[in-house]
Design an enzyme around this catalytic site. Sequence first.
Site, short mmCIF file in Angstrom:
data_model
loop_
_atom_site.label_atom_id
_atom_site.label_comp_id
_atom_site.label_asym_id
_atom_site.label_seq_id
_atom_site.Cartn_x
_atom_site.Cartn_y
_atom_site.Cartn_z
N HIS A 1 -9.09 6.04 -5.06
CA HIS A 1 -8.86 4.76 -4.38
C HIS A 1 -7.79 4.92 -3.30
O HIS A 1 -7.97 4.51 -2.16
CB HIS A 1 -8.44 3.72 -5.41
CG HIS A 1 -8.17 2.38 -4.86
ND1 HIS A 1 -6.90 1.95 -4.53
CD2 HIS A 1 -9.00 1.36 -4.55
CE1 HIS A 1 -6.97 0.72 -4.06
NE2 HIS A 1 -8.22 0.33 -4.06
N ASP A 2 -6.67 5.56 -3.65
CA ASP A 2 -5.58 5.75 -2.70
C ASP A 2 -6.00 6.65 -1.55
O ASP A 2 -5.65 6.40 -0.39
CB ASP A 2 -4.35 6.32 -3.39
CG ASP A 2 -3.68 5.32 -4.32
OD1 ASP A 2 -4.01 4.11 -4.23
OD2 ASP A 2 -2.85 5.74 -5.13
#
Length: 48
Positions: free
Chosen positions: A25-26
Amino acid sequence: NVYQYRKMLQCAMPNGGPFECCQTHDNCYGEAEKLKACTSTHSSPYFK
């Protein structure tokens, strides 16, 4: 709750865990920030 979140991750990523999910996600947000069309007033998807 956390238990339901873990079960959801196990369904979507049977060999992964929450840390792998958060890292993906990051990394996705990090790449999107490099695109001019995806810039915003916030430098991060997380509000500080």
